[in-house]
Design a protein around this motif. Structure first.
Motif, PDB file in Angstrom:
ATOM      1  N   SER A  18     -51.272 -26.872 124.792  1.00 47.97           N
ATOM      2  CA  SER A  18     -52.041 -27.482 123.383  1.00 47.97           C
ATOM      3  C   SER A  18     -51.500 -26.962 122.196  1.00 47.97           C
ATOM      4  O   SER A  18     -50.876 -25.881 122.247  1.00 47.97           O
ATOM      5  N   LEU A  19     -51.246 -27.738 121.371  1.00 52.88           N
ATOM      6  CA  LEU A  19     -50.652 -27.248 120.247  1.00 52.88           C
ATOM      7  C   LEU A  19     -51.616 -27.758 118.862  1.00 52.88           C
ATOM      8  O   LEU A  19     -52.360 -28.368 118.889  1.00 52.88           O
ATOM      9  N   ALA A  20     -51.793 -26.583 117.948  1.00 51.94           N
ATOM     10  CA  ALA A  20     -52.572 -26.814 116.814  1.00 51.94           C
ATOM     11  C   ALA A  20     -51.706 -26.303 115.569  1.00 51.94           C
ATOM     12  O   ALA A  20     -51.189 -25.392 115.515  1.00 51.94           O
ATOM     13  N   SER A  21     -51.854 -27.130 114.559  1.00 49.33           N
ATOM     14  CA  SER A  21     -51.069 -27.006 113.243  1.00 49.33           C
ATOM     15  C   SER A  21     -52.195 -26.891 112.154  1.00 49.33           C
ATOM     16  O   SER A  21     -52.866 -27.700 111.984  1.00 49.33           O
ATOM     17  N   GLU A  22     -52.374 -25.815 111.516  1.00 49.96           N
ATOM     18  CA  GLU A  22     -53.756 -25.629 110.780  1.00 49.96           C
ATOM     19  C   GLU A  22     -53.405 -24.714 109.543  1.00 49.96           C
ATOM     20  O   GLU A  22     -52.517 -24.278 109.245  1.00 49.96           O
ATOM     21  N   GLU A  23     -54.188 -24.908 108.576  1.00 53.79           N
ATOM     22  CA  GLU A  23     -53.905 -24.280 107.206  1.00 53.79           C
ATOM     23  C   GLU A  23     -53.884 -22.795 107.451  1.00 53.79           C
ATOM     24  O   GLU A  23     -54.514 -22.169 108.204  1.00 53.79           O
ATOM     25  N   ALA A  24     -52.948 -22.312 106.821  1.00 54.95           N
ATOM     26  CA  ALA A  24     -52.697 -20.696 107.036  1.00 54.95           C
ATOM     27  C   ALA A  24     -53.868 -20.009 106.541  1.00 54.95           C
ATOM     28  O   ALA A  24     -54.701 -20.446 105.540  1.00 54.95           O
ATOM     29  N   GLU A  25     -54.054 -18.863 107.481  1.00 51.60           N
ATOM     30  CA  GLU A  25     -55.185 -18.134 107.023  1.00 51.60           C
ATOM     31  C   GLU A  25     -54.885 -16.608 107.096  1.00 51.60           C
ATOM     32  O   GLU A  25     -54.022 -16.246 107.662  1.00 51.60           O
ATOM     33  N   GLY A  26     -55.633 -15.832 106.462  1.00 52.66           N
ATOM     34  CA  GLY A  26     -55.482 -14.443 106.653  1.00 52.66           C
ATOM     35  C   GLY A  26     -55.562 -13.623 107.970  1.00 52.66           C
ATOM     36  O   GLY A  26     -56.319 -14.348 108.838  1.00 52.66           O
ATOM     37  N   THR A  27     -54.953 -12.516 108.128  1.00 55.85           N
ATOM     38  CA  THR A  27     -55.100 -11.981 109.353  1.00 55.85           C
ATOM     39  C   THR A  27     -55.193 -10.556 109.242  1.00 55.85           C
ATOM     40  O   THR A  27     -54.724  -9.785 108.130  1.00 55.85           O
ATOM     41  N   TYR A  28     -55.827  -9.754 110.016  1.00 53.93           N
ATOM     42  CA  TYR A  28     -55.698  -8.222 110.113  1.00 53.93           C
ATOM     43  C   TYR A  28     -54.356  -7.887 110.795  1.00 53.93           C
ATOM     44  O   TYR A  28     -53.892  -8.505 111.838  1.00 53.93           O
ATOM     45  N   LEU A  35     -56.460  -0.836 110.301  1.00 56.28           N
ATOM     46  CA  LEU A  35     -56.261  -2.373 110.088  1.00 56.28           C
ATOM     47  C   LEU A  35     -56.603  -2.890 108.574  1.00 56.28           C
ATOM     48  O   LEU A  35     -57.600  -2.491 108.016  1.00 56.28           O
ATOM     49  N   LYS A  36     -55.785  -3.713 108.005  1.00 59.97           N
ATOM     50  CA  LYS A  36     -55.462  -4.134 106.621  1.00 59.97           C
ATOM     51  C   LYS A  36     -55.576  -5.660 106.706  1.00 59.97           C
ATOM     52  O   LYS A  36     -54.889  -6.225 107.300  1.00 59.97           O
ATOM     53  N   TRP A  37     -56.475  -6.242 105.778  1.00 53.69           N
ATOM     54  CA  TRP A  37     -56.507  -7.833 105.823  1.00 53.69           C
ATOM     55  C   TRP A  37     -55.328  -8.189 104.832  1.00 53.69           C
ATOM     56  O   TRP A  37     -55.418  -7.859 103.699  1.00 53.69           O
ATOM     57  N   ASN A  38     -54.628  -9.128 105.326  1.00 53.84           N
ATOM     58  CA  ASN A  38     -53.420  -9.592 104.632  1.00 53.84           C
ATOM     59  C   ASN A  38     -53.696 -11.163 104.347  1.00 53.84           C
ATOM     60  O   ASN A  38     -54.173 -11.938 105.400  1.00 53.84           O
ATOM     61  N   THR A  39     -53.530 -11.702 103.090  1.00 53.37           N
ATOM     62  CA  THR A  39     -53.685 -13.082 102.780  1.00 53.37           C
ATOM     63  C   THR A  39     -52.295 -13.589 102.922  1.00 53.37           C
ATOM     64  O   THR A  39     -51.258 -13.065 102.654  1.00 53.37           O
ATOM     65  N   PRO A  40     -51.927 -15.088 103.308  1.00 54.08           N
ATOM     66  CA  PRO A  40     -50.543 -15.734 103.451  1.00 54.08           C
ATOM     67  C   PRO A  40     -49.997 -15.478 101.926  1.00 54.08           C
ATOM     68  O   PRO A  40     -50.748 -15.800 101.022  1.00 54.08           O
ATOM     69  N   GLU A  42     -47.801 -17.009  98.773  1.00 46.44           N
ATOM     70  CA  GLU A  42     -47.792 -18.316  98.271  1.00 46.44           C
ATOM     71  C   GLU A  42     -46.659 -19.056  98.771  1.00 46.44           C
ATOM     72  O   GLU A  42     -45.650 -18.640  99.083  1.00 46.44           O
ATOM     73  N   GLY A  43     -46.850 -20.361  99.387  1.00 47.09           N
ATOM     74  CA  GLY A  43     -45.840 -21.292  99.810  1.00 47.09           C
ATOM     75  C   GLY A  43     -45.943 -21.236 101.388  1.00 47.09           C
ATOM     76  O   GLY A  43     -45.542 -22.214 101.967  1.00 47.09           O
ATOM     77  N   PHE A  44     -46.781 -20.420 101.971  1.00 45.07           N
ATOM     78  CA  PHE A  44     -47.169 -20.288 103.534  1.00 45.07           C
ATOM     79  C   PHE A  44     -48.299 -21.251 103.594  1.00 45.07           C
ATOM     80  O   PHE A  44     -49.528 -20.618 103.276  1.00 45.07           O
ATOM     81  N   ASN A  45     -48.475 -22.420 103.926  1.00 43.35           N
ATOM     82  CA  ASN A  45     -49.302 -23.278 103.994  1.00 43.35           C
ATOM     83  C   ASN A  45     -49.747 -23.735 105.388  1.00 43.35           C
ATOM     84  O   ASN A  45     -50.772 -24.362 105.462  1.00 43.35           O
ATOM     85  N   THR A  46     -49.377 -23.246 106.670  1.00 45.34           N
ATOM     86  CA  THR A  46     -49.568 -23.476 107.818  1.00 45.34           C
ATOM     87  C   THR A  46     -49.095 -22.577 108.950  1.00 45.34           C
ATOM     88  O   THR A  46     -48.482 -21.788 108.577  1.00 45.34           O
ATOM     89  N   HIS A  47     -49.999 -22.742 110.098  1.00 42.38           N
ATOM     90  CA  HIS A  47     -49.346 -21.963 111.101  1.00 42.38           C
ATOM     91  C   HIS A  47     -49.889 -22.666 112.409  1.00 42.38           C
ATOM     92  O   HIS A  47     -50.275 -23.542 112.333  1.00 42.38           O
ATOM     93  N   LEU A  48     -48.839 -22.160 113.488  1.00 41.36           N
ATOM     94  CA  LEU A  48     -48.700 -23.103 114.338  1.00 41.36           C
ATOM     95  C   LEU A  48     -49.386 -22.246 115.689  1.00 41.36           C
ATOM     96  O   LEU A  48     -48.959 -21.096 115.886  1.00 41.36           O
ATOM     97  N   GLU A  49     -50.112 -22.816 116.496  1.00 38.31           N
ATOM     98  CA  GLU A  49     -50.567 -22.321 117.572  1.00 38.31           C
ATOM     99  C   GLU A  49     -50.231 -22.899 118.904  1.00 38.31           C
ATOM    100  O   GLU A  49     -50.221 -24.045 118.925  1.00 38.31           O
TER     101      GLU A  49
END
Length: 78
Positions: A18-28, A35-40, A42-49
């Motif tokens: 299974s592949l998913a290409s989705e809008e980039a989202e923040g991660t801890y 743990l610190k929340w980090n947002t993508p 600028e210019g990073f607009n997708t991530h691949l699972e």
């Protein structure tokens, strides 16, 4: 960019890939023991699972190492 959300799934031999290409989202992320929340950035607009499951019982395969390759076409630029 919601229009970039793409999902695909294919059975190959004894596996379901299974592949998913989705809008980039923040991660801890762990920083200085907390743990610190980090947002993508600028210019990073997708991530691949990528997920590989057993075809028969549909479970994830523990310890599986996955490698992939992103191929660009002439029509699309990164």
């Amino acid at each position: 960019m919601k229009e970039m959300d793409n999902h695909a799934e294919k059975e190959v031999d004894d596996y379901i890939i299974s592949l998913a290409s989705e809008e980039a989202e923040g991660t801890y992320q762990l920083q200085d023991g907390k743990l610190k929340w980090n947002t993508p950035e600028e210019g990073f607009n997708t991530h691949l699972e990528i997920v590989v499951r057993d075809k028969h019982d549909k479970r994830f395969i523990p310890g599986l190492k996955i490698r992939g390759k992103y191929l660009m076409t002439r029509e699309r630029k990164l």
